[in-house]
Motif scaffolding. Structure first.
Motif, PDB file in Angstrom:
ATOM      1  N   MET A  82       0.830  -1.204   0.000  1.00  0.00           N
ATOM      2  CA  MET A  82       0.000   0.000   0.000  1.00  0.00           C
ATOM      3  C   MET A  82       0.866   1.255   0.000  1.00  0.00           C
ATOM      4  O   MET A  82       1.830   1.375   0.750  1.00  0.00           O
ATOM      5  CB  MET A  82      -0.902  -0.025   1.233  1.00  0.00           C
ATOM      6  CG  MET A  82      -1.846   1.137   1.340  1.00  0.00           C
ATOM      7  SD  MET A  82      -2.937   0.917   2.775  1.00  0.00           S
ATOM      8  CE  MET A  82      -3.030   2.593   3.360  1.00  0.00           C
ATOM      9  N   GLY A  83       0.529   2.188  -0.900  1.00  0.00           N
ATOM     10  CA  GLY A  83       1.267   3.439  -0.997  1.00  0.00           C
ATOM     11  C   GLY A  83       2.523   3.379  -1.832  1.00  0.00           C
ATOM     12  O   GLY A  83       3.201   4.400  -1.995  1.00  0.00           O
ATOM     13  N   THR A  84       2.827   2.202  -2.390  1.00  0.00           N
ATOM     14  CA  THR A  84       4.032   2.045  -3.210  1.00  0.00           C
ATOM     15  C   THR A  84       3.634   1.584  -4.608  1.00  0.00           C
ATOM     16  O   THR A  84       2.869   0.632  -4.759  1.00  0.00           O
ATOM     17  CB  THR A  84       4.980   1.011  -2.581  1.00  0.00           C
ATOM     18  OG1 THR A  84       5.349   1.442  -1.267  1.00  0.00           O
ATOM     19  CG2 THR A  84       6.246   0.834  -3.422  1.00  0.00           C
ATOM     20  N   SER A 136      -8.456   0.236  -4.851  1.00  0.00           N
ATOM     21  CA  SER A 136      -8.350   1.613  -5.338  1.00  0.00           C
ATOM     22  C   SER A 136      -6.894   1.943  -5.646  1.00  0.00           C
ATOM     23  O   SER A 136      -5.995   1.620  -4.870  1.00  0.00           O
ATOM     24  CB  SER A 136      -8.887   2.562  -4.268  1.00  0.00           C
ATOM     25  OG  SER A 136      -8.714   3.903  -4.643  1.00  0.00           O
ATOM     26  N   GLY A 137      -6.670   2.560  -6.804  1.00  0.00           N
ATOM     27  CA  GLY A 137      -5.321   2.934  -7.218  1.00  0.00           C
ATOM     28  C   GLY A 137      -4.659   1.957  -8.153  1.00  0.00           C
ATOM     29  O   GLY A 137      -3.581   2.227  -8.673  1.00  0.00           O
ATOM     30  N   THR A 163      -0.668   2.311  -7.667  1.00  0.00           N
ATOM     31  CA  THR A 163      -0.272   2.518  -6.273  1.00  0.00           C
ATOM     32  C   THR A 163      -1.499   2.282  -5.409  1.00  0.00           C
ATOM     33  O   THR A 163      -2.357   3.152  -5.281  1.00  0.00           O
ATOM     34  CB  THR A 163       0.264   3.951  -6.068  1.00  0.00           C
ATOM     35  OG1 THR A 163       1.363   4.181  -6.961  1.00  0.00           O
ATOM     36  CG2 THR A 163       0.735   4.152  -4.637  1.00  0.00           C
ATOM     37  N   THR A 177      -4.194   2.092  -2.527  1.00  0.00           N
ATOM     38  CA  THR A 177      -4.451   2.961  -1.380  1.00  0.00           C
ATOM     39  C   THR A 177      -5.135   2.217  -0.233  1.00  0.00           C
ATOM     40  O   THR A 177      -5.390   2.802   0.821  1.00  0.00           O
ATOM     41  CB  THR A 177      -5.330   4.151  -1.793  1.00  0.00           C
ATOM     42  OG1 THR A 177      -6.574   3.666  -2.300  1.00  0.00           O
ATOM     43  CG2 THR A 177      -4.642   4.978  -2.868  1.00  0.00           C
ATOM     44  N   SER A 182      -5.337  -1.870   1.785  1.00  0.00           N
ATOM     45  CA  SER A 182      -4.677  -3.168   1.915  1.00  0.00           C
ATOM     46  C   SER A 182      -5.720  -4.279   1.930  1.00  0.00           C
ATOM     47  O   SER A 182      -6.927  -4.033   2.016  1.00  0.00           O
ATOM     48  CB  SER A 182      -3.860  -3.216   3.202  1.00  0.00           C
ATOM     49  OG  SER A 182      -4.703  -3.052   4.331  1.00  0.00           O
ATOM     50  N   GLN A 196       0.572  -3.772   4.008  1.00  0.00           N
ATOM     51  CA  GLN A 196       0.687  -2.406   4.528  1.00  0.00           C
ATOM     52  C   GLN A 196       1.656  -2.395   5.689  1.00  0.00           C
ATOM     53  O   GLN A 196       1.566  -3.221   6.602  1.00  0.00           O
ATOM     54  CB  GLN A 196      -0.691  -1.905   4.985  1.00  0.00           C
ATOM     55  CG  GLN A 196      -0.687  -0.483   5.524  1.00  0.00           C
ATOM     56  CD  GLN A 196      -2.067  -0.040   6.018  1.00  0.00           C
ATOM     57  OE1 GLN A 196      -3.010  -0.839   6.022  1.00  0.00           O
ATOM     58  NE2 GLN A 196      -2.187   1.205   6.431  1.00  0.00           N
ATOM     59  N   SER A 197       2.588  -1.456   5.671  1.00  0.00           N
ATOM     60  CA  SER A 197       3.533  -1.316   6.778  1.00  0.00           C
ATOM     61  C   SER A 197       2.785  -0.948   8.056  1.00  0.00           C
ATOM     62  O   SER A 197       1.752  -0.276   8.005  1.00  0.00           O
ATOM     63  CB  SER A 197       4.570  -0.239   6.460  1.00  0.00           C
ATOM     64  OG  SER A 197       5.316  -0.586   5.314  1.00  0.00           O
ATOM     65  N   THR A 223      -2.596   0.033  12.446  1.00  0.00           N
ATOM     66  CA  THR A 223      -2.980  -0.350  11.091  1.00  0.00           C
ATOM     67  C   THR A 223      -1.829  -1.155  10.506  1.00  0.00           C
ATOM     68  O   THR A 223      -0.689  -1.072  10.973  1.00  0.00           O
ATOM     69  CB  THR A 223      -3.274   0.871  10.210  1.00  0.00           C
ATOM     70  OG1 THR A 223      -2.121   1.746  10.216  1.00  0.00           O
ATOM     71  CG2 THR A 223      -4.477   1.645  10.733  1.00  0.00           C
TER      72      THR A 223
END
Length: 230
Positions: free
Chosen positions: A19-21, A45-46, A62, A64, A66, A93-94, A118
């Motif tokens: 997530m986010g990468t 999404s993304g 990318t 958004t 997880s 997700q981290s 999270t």
């Protein structure tokens, strides 16, 4: 002489994103003519899927959110039956700690505080530092942890929470546990002075924060009371 070939999907049936990468995965096929590719199911999404019109397709973007997403790919080229594949996209997700970095308990009173996080997979939680007597920390194994108990000592206790799930770096949080205590007067309830001779008596208390002390009543002339603010 044209030799056609029915389509087949040759790439793996799963991949992992963070997530986010930004990330991408190429779906490959065999077949002649070159198969066209389509995707069914709900992508996070993304993330999007596109047919490259050369027998491959690209899952990219990318994400958004997880989680685990089950989707389907279909390859077709009008030769034989279309080829289908059930595909699993896992978005990790981290870890992050989302709860407040402080709470307040009271001496002699049961209290609790929930640490929340999270991350995907679900994070594990640990605690380091000196907790007050009577208070413990437990990982609930569901992305939360519980600080609870009946403290027997007052003060401010600095501890550290760590959340980890194998994705990226563990998340840490410096946490302040303040244990308050109701005031109590611990000194004797009588004192004797001699007229004309200097004297003093110290009123002592327990409590946290340090109590303020006031006096009411008629003191003899020459005697005063002062709060030492400690």
């Amino acid at each position: 002489l044209t030799v056609n070939q029915a389509p087949a999907i040759t790439s793996a049936n799963n991949t992992t994103a963070i997530m986010g990468t930004a990330g991408s995965f190429t779906v490959t096929t065999t077949g002649y003519p070159a198969p066209s590719l389509s995707e069914t199911g709900s992508l996070p999404s993304g993330v999007t899927f596109s047919d490259n019109h050369n027998g491959t397709g690209t899952l990219s973007g990318t994400p958004t959110v997880s989680g685990v997403y089950s989707i389907g790919f279909t390859a077709s080229n009008a030769v034989g039956s279309p080829a289908t594949q059930t595909f699993t996209l896992t978005v990790n997700q981290s870890p992050a700690i989302t709860s407040a970095n402080n709470t307040t308990f009271a001496v002699g009173t049961a209290g609790s505080f929930t640490v929340t996080t999270t991350g995907y997979p679900t994070t594990s939680l640990s605690e380091t530092g000196s907790l007050p007597s009577g208070v413990t920390f437990v990982d609930n194994h569901n992305g939360t942890g519980k600080l609870s108990g009946t403290p027997t000592t007052n003060g401010v206790f600095s501890i550290t929470f760590t959340a980890s799930n194998g994705i990226g770096s563990p998340a840490t949080q410096t946490f302040a546990l303040t244990v308050n205590q109701s005031p109590a007067i611990t000194s004797a309830n009588t004192a004797t002075f001699a007229m004309g001779t200097a004297g003093s008596f110290t009123v002592t208390t327990t409590g946290y924060p340090a109590p303020s002390i006031g006096e009411t009543g008629a003191l003899p002339s020459g005697v005063t009371f002062a709060d030492n603010h400690n």
